[in-house]
Every structure is written in C-alpha cells, then in structure tokens.
Design an enzyme around this catalytic site. Structure first.
Site, short mmCIF file in Angstrom:
data_model
loop_
_atom_site.label_atom_id
_atom_site.label_comp_id
_atom_site.label_asym_id
_atom_site.label_seq_id
_atom_site.Cartn_x
_atom_site.Cartn_y
_atom_site.Cartn_z
N HIS A 83 35.80 18.49 11.41
CA HIS A 83 35.31 19.05 12.68
C HIS A 83 34.81 20.48 12.45
O HIS A 83 35.42 21.23 11.70
CB HIS A 83 36.47 19.03 13.68
CG HIS A 83 36.04 19.25 15.10
ND1 HIS A 83 35.64 20.47 15.57
CD2 HIS A 83 35.95 18.39 16.14
CE1 HIS A 83 35.32 20.35 16.86
NE2 HIS A 83 35.50 19.09 17.22
N GLY A 164 38.33 42.87 19.23
CA GLY A 164 38.83 42.85 17.86
C GLY A 164 37.80 43.40 16.90
O GLY A 164 36.67 43.72 17.28
N PRO A 165 38.19 43.50 15.61
CA PRO A 165 37.34 44.15 14.61
C PRO A 165 36.17 43.25 14.18
O PRO A 165 36.31 42.03 14.15
CB PRO A 165 38.29 44.38 13.43
CG PRO A 165 39.30 43.28 13.57
CD PRO A 165 39.46 43.01 15.04
N PHE A 168 35.86 40.58 8.60
CA PHE A 168 36.27 39.22 8.25
C PHE A 168 37.74 39.17 7.85
O PHE A 168 38.18 39.95 7.01
CB PHE A 168 35.38 38.69 7.12
CG PHE A 168 35.74 37.30 6.68
CD1 PHE A 168 35.61 36.22 7.54
CD2 PHE A 168 36.22 37.07 5.39
CE1 PHE A 168 35.94 34.94 7.14
CE2 PHE A 168 36.56 35.79 4.98
CZ PHE A 168 36.41 34.73 5.85
N GLY A 173 40.25 33.88 10.32
CA GLY A 173 38.90 33.62 10.80
C GLY A 173 38.65 34.31 12.13
O GLY A 173 39.15 35.41 12.36
#
Ligand code: ZN
Length: 618
Positions: A83, A164-165, A168, A173
């Site tokens: 998925h 949020g930042p 990565f 994720g």
C-alpha cells in the site's frame, strides 16, 4: 444535549507484528473517553487500520498517544508493503459522527497536528477538510513519491509541512492528518448470481456514470450501440439532443441534466481540453458522492451492487436503495436486502428510519429504538448477515444498561423511600417530566394522521418531536441528578488537613455544587418543553385524549417546579455571587412562564370537558 461523538481512523505502517500493533492500540485504550472499535491488520499491505471513537477531547488525546507510540515502536527504514505510505502513522483522519461539525473535526486535526509536530518532531501535512491549501486536499497528492521520496519532497519549498520540522526522519517518516466525512461501505443484494445485471444498475447509480448507448427500449442498457462524438455532432447521451459544438453539449448537460460534463469526462479519464471527436460519449449517474460496481459473492450465492458512499449527508444509503429497487423492478429483478460493511453512523440510520415512517404516514418522532428498527426492517439489513444495532451503529445515544432508570416502577419507588439522601427530589422531578413528555408524545402521535387540517397534523408532529427530545433528556437526568449530588458528597469527604488540601476540597465541592445546580435547571427547562408539547396536544388532538394531554402538562410542571426548587436548595452554598444571581433570575422567569402555561392548559381542558358533559345531557 446531543452526545458529541468523533471517529478516528488512523492507518499504521505495520500489519504483521501483532505485539507492536497491540502496543499502539493499548495506548488508545488507556485514554478515558476513547473506545477502540476495530483493528484490521493486513499482512500484504503491511498496514493496520484502527478505528476508535469518543468525545472530541478523548479522541484527540488517544490519537496523539497512538502516533507517539507508533513513532517509538515502528521503524519506517525497515518497512515494505503493497500500500502507498509515507510514515509510521501514515494517515490519521477525524470524522464527525454526531453533535460535531466538519469544522470541529478540522480544528481537532490542527490541534493534534501541531502537537505531533512540536512534541514528536514529525513533519505533519493537513488534508481534505483540514487542508491549508487546495493542492493539499487530496491524500494521494500529498503521499506522491511515498516514504522513499520524502527526503527530497521536504526540501521542496512547495511541500513545507504544515507542522513540525521540514527535516526527514528516517524512523517515523511524515504523517498526514485531516478531517473527512464518514465512508459507508454499502451493498445492495439482488436475487441473481449474474454480476452483469448488478453492474448494469451500479452504472446507473454511480457518480461517474457509464458509456452512453443508443436507446433500444430494453431496460438493459448494454444492449444498445455505443455512442461516439463526431465533428459537428456531440450527442448528449441522456436524451435526443446533439450539440454542434462541445460547448453546446456541455451547456445542455448542465441545464437539462444538472451535471458538469467536463468533470464527468475527467472522472472517466477523458481530457475535455483535447478534441473529443472519436471519443465515447459518457452520461452521468444519478447520485453524487457514490462509487458503485457489480460483483458476485460466493458466500451468499448472489450478485450485489457494491457501493461506497463518501458523503452520506449528500447521498444517504436509503435513497440509493430506493432507486436500486426501482431500477431492479424495471429489469425483472428483486432487491432481497442490503448490507452495511463495517459501521454506519447513527444519524444515517436514524434518517433512514424516519424516511420510511414518513412514507407510511406514521409519525417519525417515536422512541429512537423503534425508529432504528424500522430502518433495519425497511432496508432489509439482516438479509445476508444479522444486523446488530449495538455492534454496527457508531455514535448511538448512551444506552441504559444500568442506573436508576432500569428499575421497575415499584423498585424505583422503594429505592427513593429508603433512608439515604439520594435519589431524591431532583431524580423524581425528572421522572415526572419524562412521563409528562411521554403523554404529550402519545397524544400527538395518536392523532397526527387522523386530524383533518394539515395545520393540525404538522402542529402535532412538531409536538411529538419536542416531546421525544424532552423525554430522552429527562430520562438521562434521572441518574445525572443523583450522580451530581453524590459527586458533591464525595468532595465533602476529601481530606482537609493542609492549606492545599483545603483549597482542593473547596474547589471540588464548588464544582460538585454547580453540577448539582445545572442538572435540575436542565430538568426544569425540559419539563417546560414537555408542557409546550402537551399544550399543542390538548388543542389539536381529539377530545377523547384531552385528559392524557392535561396530565402531561401537569407532570411537566412538576419537573419545572421541582427542578427549580432543587436549583435553589443547592445555590445557597455556592460562592460565586454572579452565578447565583444568574440562576435565580433564570429560574424565576422559567417558573413564571410555566405557571401561566399550566393555567392556560387547565382552563382549556376544564372548559372542553364541561362542554362535553353538557352535550351529553338528555
Ligand atoms: Zn440531454
């Protein structure tokens, strides 16, 4: 006081390791106010769909705790599955069920998203109704490139996360949080094994419609020759109209058939900006927010029209079913029933029940369990599988499995009579009001389909609606009143040795007292509604029921009067003078109105009864 229920359906990127999934669902179950409804792990997709629901606060907290736990136990750098996905908690939608709006759910999405970004350092994108810009409404657009492309996506200024930042995180994720409507998976079952017959009806119903054909006179549409667009000849597909230009047929479809042909072509993978000559003609189906196909289910030995409803408020399942029944009958087919896969929201089933009651000329304002049962019978929901209302309906009003309201009348009277301070006058006032509302509802429902004038019929239906609402609220108040008083008694027993303990005890006692004031005040208000319904009932119902309506008004007044006395007795210990003054003024106004209404009902009833006796004299 409608119960407020939000559903949350987070998808986690783990479908194989049961222990890890359990850690996440344990985090949800640990939050009061949230109830875990379903856990659906998929081994191939390596993904688990979790469903839980509850009050807005509880659901927001449980969602955050689940996302935090998933960030701790899952590692996206090790994840493979069939998925599309981009995060450990991949997507987390909030869905309005009852007593809350889509805007409320968007606000929850923003609040949880902000907290996830700030406390967990996870990039968060908002989608659907909570999206901050149009290009982020669609989940697939946000998820494009998936986890593997996320590091690069985060460097693109167009894809700065909403919270949020923009950095990565290999382990977690990114998470997509949002608000959307409830999806109902709904199947209509036919008396045939032939999938093609089910598909033929499915294509008539679904929003993206079907390829248009030349009419043959047969209800089986697939028998006709396929229509195509030609230079200077653009057929409508629904009627005989043919436009000389594309613009002409687009305008015709909008005016004559109410749909946007360009959207329809795009939904069928045809680009309306390119020349259409040579392309097949499409025509729209009957319902928006509706996807449908035909299929055969071996377990049932029958074909079904398998439907996904993406907005049941715009396209409710019972209207789809009625159209399917009509189309089936044209084709010599029979709809044997229908099936809800997963859950159905309480308002959808309630509306369906009321729809069938109205169609039968019955009052739709009868006890809620009766309305829901009408829906189950009318839609044939137990046709292929048993339909258990308690298990299949999400957001049901609070049940009454325990508490004073489950006692038989004699035991309730015994319980009141014992030498304990609760249940007392507040609970008894609520019972009186509930019985008054029930009598008003009885008279209204008994006569709404027998009175001659339409004005009288609609007034009686209105009375039944008000009375049912008041009755359900007063039934809740029977136990709430006793609980509120017990909370105050418990607060009084708190320790008071230190300064802090004293302050805490005083605060808890004041909270308990304010609740012990609010509950009887609501009892008084609902009692007044019962009186209003009774007043309509005695005016418009048949004179043979006039004493029932009169008793209803009298019992409603007992709830107003009794509720107000219970407010006053608890007001004396409340420290906040503004609160005391407010409640006193509101109680006085309500009592004045109730007294006037009671006299009005009594005068009317006595006059009618006197006339009745007079008319029977020999
Ligand atoms: Zn037409």
């Amino acid at each position: 006081m409608e119960q407020r229920v939000v559903e949350c359906v987070p998808n986690f990127s783990e479908g194989r390791d049961k222990a890890k999934i359990k850690q996440i669902t344990d985090a949800i179950e640990a939050v009061p106010g949230a109830t875990l409804l379903d856990v659906d792990p998929g081994a191939d997709t390596n993904r688990t769909v979790v469903t839980f629901a509850g009050d807005p606060q509880g659901v927001a907290e449980a969602a955050f705790q689940a996302i935090a736990k998933a960030a701790q136990v899952l590692d996206m750098s090790q994840h493979h599955g069939a998925h599309p996905r981009m995060g450990a908690t991949d997507v987390c939608p909030f869905v309005p069920i009852s007593g809350v709006t889509m805007e409320d759910c968007s606000a929850i999405a923003r609040q949880v998203g902000e907290r996830v970004g700030r406390e967990l350092d996870i990039p968060v994108y908002l989608y659907e109704a909570a999206a901050t810009r149009p290009e982020r409404r669609n989940l697939a657009a946000i998820r494009k490139g998936e986890y593997e492309g996320l590091a690069e996506k985060l460097r693109d200024p167009a894809w700065v996360p909403d919270f949020g930042p923009a950095r990565f995180s290999a382990k977690s994720g990114a998470t997509v949080i949002g608000a959307r409507e409830f999806l109902i998976a709904y199947n209509v079952t036919l008396n045939t094994r032939d999938k093609a017959l089910a598909s033929d009806i499915a294509f008539e119903l679904r929003e993206r419609g079907r390829v248009a054909r030349v009419a043959t006179g047969s209800p089986y549409y697939t028998k006709g020759k396929i229509l195509t667009y030609k230079e200077n000849a653009y057929p409508c597909g629904n009627c005989d109209f043919t436009g000389r230009t594309v613009a002409e047929v687009i305008s015709h479809c909008r005016k004559a058939h109410g749909y946007n042909l360009e959207d329809l072509l795009r939904a069928n993978d045809v680009d309306p900006a390119k020349p259409l000559a040579g392309q097949k003609v499409y025509r729209a189906g009957k319902f928006t927010h509706c996807k449908a196909i035909g299929w055969y289910v071996d377990g049932y030995k029958r074909a079904q029209i398998s439907i996904n409803l993406t907005n049941y408020k715009a396209t409710p399942p019972h209207l789809i079913l009625e159209e399917a029944r009509r189309l089936a009958a044209l084709r010599g087919l029979v709809v044997t029933g229908s099936e809800v896969v997963g859950l159905i929201p309480y308002p959808a089933l309630l509306e369906a029940g009321r729809y069938y009651l109205k169609a039968q000329g019955k009052s739709p304002y009868i006890p809620i369990p009766d309305v829901l049962q009408t829906a189950v019978f009318s839609m044939g929901l137990s046709d292929v599988q048993p339909f258990d209302v308690q298990r299949k309906v999400i957001g049901l009003p609070r049940g009454f499995e325990e508490g004073l309201v489950t006692l038989p009348v004699k035991e309730f009277a015994d319980e009141v009579s014992r030498d304990t301070p609760a249940p007392g006058g507040g609970s008894v006032a609520a019972v009186a009001g509930a019985l008054g509302a029930a009598l008003a509802s009885m008279v209204a429902n008994l006569w709404q389909d027998k009175v001659e004038s339409r004005e009288a019929a609609s007034a009686l239906l209105r009375a039944a609606e008000i009375a049912q609402q008041a009755k359900d609220q007063l039934i809740l108040a029977v136990d709430e009143d006793t609980q509120a008083f017990n909370a105050y008694l418990e607060a009084r027993r708190l320790p008071a040795n230190t300064h802090e303990e004293k302050a805490y005890r005083e605060q808890k006692m004041q909270e308990g007292l304010q609740a012990a004031v609010r509950v009887p005040y609501q009892t008084a208000q609902a009692g007044y509604q019962a009186m209003e319904a009774a007043w309509i009932a005695v005016q418009y119902g048949n004179v043979s029921s006039i004493s029932d309506g009169a008793v209803g008004a009298q019992m409603g007044y007992a709830a107003v009067r009794g509720g107000a006395w219970n407010v006053l007795i608890n007001l004396k210990d409340i420290a906040d003078p503004a609160f005391v003054h407010d409640m006193q003024t509101q109680c006085e106004a309500l009592l004045r109105e109730a007294k006037r209404l009671l006299e009005q009902v009594a005068a009317h009833v006595d006059k009618r009864l006197a006339e009745l006796i007079e008319s029977k004299k020999p």
